[in-house]
Design a protein around this motif. Structure first.
Motif, mmCIF file in Angstrom:
data_model
loop_
_atom_site.group_PDB
_atom_site.id
_atom_site.type_symbol
_atom_site.label_atom_id
_atom_site.label_comp_id
_atom_site.label_asym_id
_atom_site.label_seq_id
_atom_site.Cartn_x
_atom_site.Cartn_y
_atom_site.Cartn_z
ATOM 1 N N LYS A 213 0.815 -1.227 0.000
ATOM 2 C CA LYS A 213 0.000 0.000 0.000
ATOM 3 C C LYS A 213 0.845 1.271 0.000
ATOM 4 O O LYS A 213 0.458 2.285 0.557
ATOM 5 C CB LYS A 213 -0.877 -0.006 1.257
ATOM 6 N N VAL A 214 2.018 1.150 -0.596
ATOM 7 C CA VAL A 214 2.964 2.268 -0.546
ATOM 8 C C VAL A 214 2.510 3.429 -1.442
ATOM 9 O O VAL A 214 2.010 3.209 -2.544
ATOM 10 C CB VAL A 214 4.348 1.773 -1.001
ATOM 11 N N ASN A 215 2.750 4.643 -0.956
ATOM 12 C CA ASN A 215 2.360 5.814 -1.709
ATOM 13 C C ASN A 215 3.578 6.728 -1.919
ATOM 14 O O ASN A 215 4.135 7.254 -0.957
ATOM 15 C CB ASN A 215 1.271 6.532 -0.885
ATOM 16 N N THR A 216 3.990 6.903 -3.173
ATOM 17 C CA THR A 216 5.164 7.746 -3.446
ATOM 18 C C THR A 216 4.770 9.217 -3.294
ATOM 19 O O THR A 216 4.016 9.748 -4.096
ATOM 20 C CB THR A 216 5.692 7.482 -4.878
ATOM 21 N N VAL A 217 5.279 9.860 -2.251
ATOM 22 C CA VAL A 217 4.859 11.244 -1.975
ATOM 23 C C VAL A 217 5.902 12.275 -2.395
ATOM 24 O O VAL A 217 5.589 13.456 -2.510
ATOM 25 C CB VAL A 217 4.524 11.460 -0.476
ATOM 26 N N ALA A 218 7.145 11.834 -2.594
ATOM 27 C CA ALA A 218 8.171 12.823 -2.928
ATOM 28 C C ALA A 218 9.279 12.206 -3.764
ATOM 29 O O ALA A 218 9.609 11.027 -3.613
ATOM 30 C CB ALA A 218 8.771 13.405 -1.645
ATOM 31 N N ILE A 219 9.804 13.030 -4.652
ATOM 32 C CA ILE A 219 10.992 12.631 -5.416
ATOM 33 C C ILE A 219 12.069 13.655 -5.083
ATOM 34 O O ILE A 219 11.784 14.843 -4.939
ATOM 35 C CB ILE A 219 10.702 12.568 -6.929
ATOM 36 N N LEU A 220 13.290 13.175 -4.935
ATOM 37 C CA LEU A 220 14.360 14.112 -4.588
ATOM 38 C C LEU A 220 15.679 13.654 -5.188
ATOM 39 O O LEU A 220 15.853 12.471 -5.476
ATOM 40 C CB LEU A 220 14.509 14.251 -3.070
ATOM 41 N N ASN A 221 16.553 14.600 -5.361
ATOM 42 C CA ASN A 221 17.906 14.317 -5.823
ATOM 43 C C ASN A 221 18.743 13.906 -4.614
ATOM 44 O O ASN A 221 18.464 14.336 -3.492
ATOM 45 C CB ASN A 221 18.463 15.586 -6.476
ATOM 46 N N ASP A 222 19.782 13.084 -4.858
ATOM 47 C CA ASP A 222 20.624 12.653 -3.722
ATOM 48 C C ASP A 222 21.319 13.830 -3.021
ATOM 49 O O ASP A 222 21.541 13.804 -1.808
ATOM 50 C CB ASP A 222 21.663 11.590 -4.148
#
Ligand code: BGC
Length: 476
Positions: free
Chosen positions: A210-219
């Motif tokens: 049930k995972v929800n991807t809430v953010a994308i970020l650079n390393d």
């Protein structure tokens, strides 16, 4: 960190080493023709100042709306406007793609002093790097599922922060369009797409979590955030690993590519510089060598990531190998003969450079090990000195260029004190990188500017969780 003239004491990793910066000064055993061959890697103060000037111009172009589209240093807005307060709490999942390993992490922010991180690294099949985008994201989802099931998380609705370390044009915390692949990746059907959607679709296709991807970020952003959790004065995140890049905290009013740059109530915005592309328009030719041009040609992205290809771990070893092969061909090393192994492209790992430079002067324990791994036998001391000399030339140039990049950013921020959070295998494992960086930054910075270089632990874990926490808060 203490300094005496020419000798630096470095105590970051294990035993204290005495380090002497030769900076291209030839040890007596090295042939003058070898010295001439590596000359191109030795950049002096004047050239470094020029690099800073040129980079400053490119960063300004990346930030400004009118020039952004033709700028090479894109200065993407990260949409991260809040630095950590230390009060963030909760359980988050994180994925880390883009370095030497692919990892899944579970981060539990329990208190400022207590952050639990459980992680698993997965073997990343090389074939996936150039396969289809669908295969790549299915693989990520499969690893995530395995991790969730192992830890009994499949029925928890956990927010996920996706550390995706490639140039991404972010249109929000949870929307990022891949602009180009770097670091040897070239999967089809991903450039131009929102990678959060691609990941979420792969997760949903499985239907077993049930995972929800809430953010994308650079390393780099994860690195900055993670470091800022403990060092409130941290304003720059740097990676010198497989690839290289930096991010920094800019005034929101200067982040013209952010829609709300004039109206946002929040004073700052983290900018993902994507400095690896510096020089793609030719402005770095004066610090490049013929070896750089050969490396560039054999990568999947020729003509791109010029600065990164001079700096980062993915390319440093190959640069050394090319110089060595040239010296062998000219009968200047190894009696003119080499091994099958060293003739193979990319066979000289960048970690060998760190190993070779870890030997004390006049000792060759690690060097012998590297030579034996490469199948090179019967070397004399001058050969080993020459090899070390070539490694030093390549790693010093990397540190000098990185110092130029950091100084450019510090000058742009116009601040007198800053902490820089750093991660990446080159910085962590090269025995002199930290000292070289510090030394050259001091030489380039205005007097009185204070900075501290801090290893940032778990940017892609704690950092990703902190950005995910911001995203969750923004949605409440
Ligand atoms: C990518 C950056 C990343 C850097 C370090 C570069 O190749 O373009 O997004 O931050 O590598 O991993």
């Amino acid at each position: 960190m203490r300094r005496t003239s020419g000798l630096f004491t470095h105590s970051l990793f294990g035993p204290v080493l005495k380090i002497f910066f030769r900076d291209g000064k030839m040890p007596s055993l090295v042939n003058t023709e070898i010295e001439a061959a590596v000359k191109g890697f030795l950049i002096d103060q004047e050239k470094m100042t020029e690099v800073v000037e040129r980079m400053t111009k490119e960063i300004k172009m990346g930030l400004a709306k009118d020039t952004h589209s033709r700028a090479v240093i894109k200065c993407f807005v990260s949409h991260v406007q809040d630095l950590p307060t230390g009060k963030e709490r909760g359980k988050y999942l994180a994925l880390d793609l883009g370095g030497s390993t692919f990892r899944v992490l579970l981060v539990n922010l329990l208190s400022e002093a207590d952050v639990e991180i459980v992680s698993k690294s997965f073997n990343f099949p090389v074939t996936l790097m150039s396969g289809s985008g669908k295969a790549l994201f299915d693989f990520l989802a499969e690893c995530l599922s395995e991790f969730c099931h192992y830890h009994g998380l499949e029925n928890e609705s956990l927010p996920l922060g996706f550390t995706f370390s490639f140039p991404v044009q972010q249109q929000g915390l949870s929307k990022g369009i891949l602009v180009a692949w770097t670091k040897g990746f070239s999967c089809e059907g991903v450039v131009g797409k929102n990678v959060v959607t691609l990941l979420q679709e792969a997760i949903d296709r499985r239907g077993d979590m049930k995972v929800n991807t809430v953010a994308i970020l650079n390393d780099t952003v994860g690195t900055l955030m993670s470091c800022a959790f403990y060092h409130p004065n941290c304003r720059i995140g740097l990676i010198v690993g497989t690839g290289s890049n930096a991010c920094y905290v800019e005034k929101t009013v200067n982040a013209e590519c952010f829609e709300g740059y004039q109206t946002s109530p929040k004073p700052s915005m983290i900018i993902n510089c994507e400095w690896g592309a510096f020089g793609d328009n030719g402005v770095l030719e004066f610090v490049r060598t013929t070896y750089d041009k050969i490396v560039d040609k054999v990568t999947p992205n020729p003509g791109k990531q010029t600065f990164e290809k001079c700096i980062s771990g993915m390319y440093m070893g190959e640069l050394v190998r090319l110089v060595v092969m040239d010296m062998v061909a000219r009968d200047l090393m190894f009696h003119g003969t080499s091994s099958q192994k060293i003739q193979e492209r990319w066979s000289f790992k960048s970690s060998y450079i760190s190993d070779i430079e870890s030997d004390a002067p006049g000792e060759y324990r690690s060097c012998n090990k590297v030579l034996s791994e490469l199948g090179i036998v019967g070397c004399q001391e001058p050969d080993k000195e020459a090899l070390r000399f070539i490694c030093e030339a390549v790693s010093s140039r990397s540190a000098k260029l990185c110092a130029c990049g950091l100084v450019t950013i510090i000058n742009k921020m116009n601040i007198n004190e800053v902490v820089i959070g750093i991660d990446g295998s080159v910085y962590r494992f090269h025995p002199k990188y930290h000292d070289l960086l510090q030394f050259h930054m001091k030489k380039l910075l205005k007097p009185g500017v204070k900075f501290e270089l801090v290893v940032s632990e778990d940017g892609s874990g704690r950092g990703a969780a902190l950005v995910a926490a911001t995203a969750v808060k923004a949605k409440l």
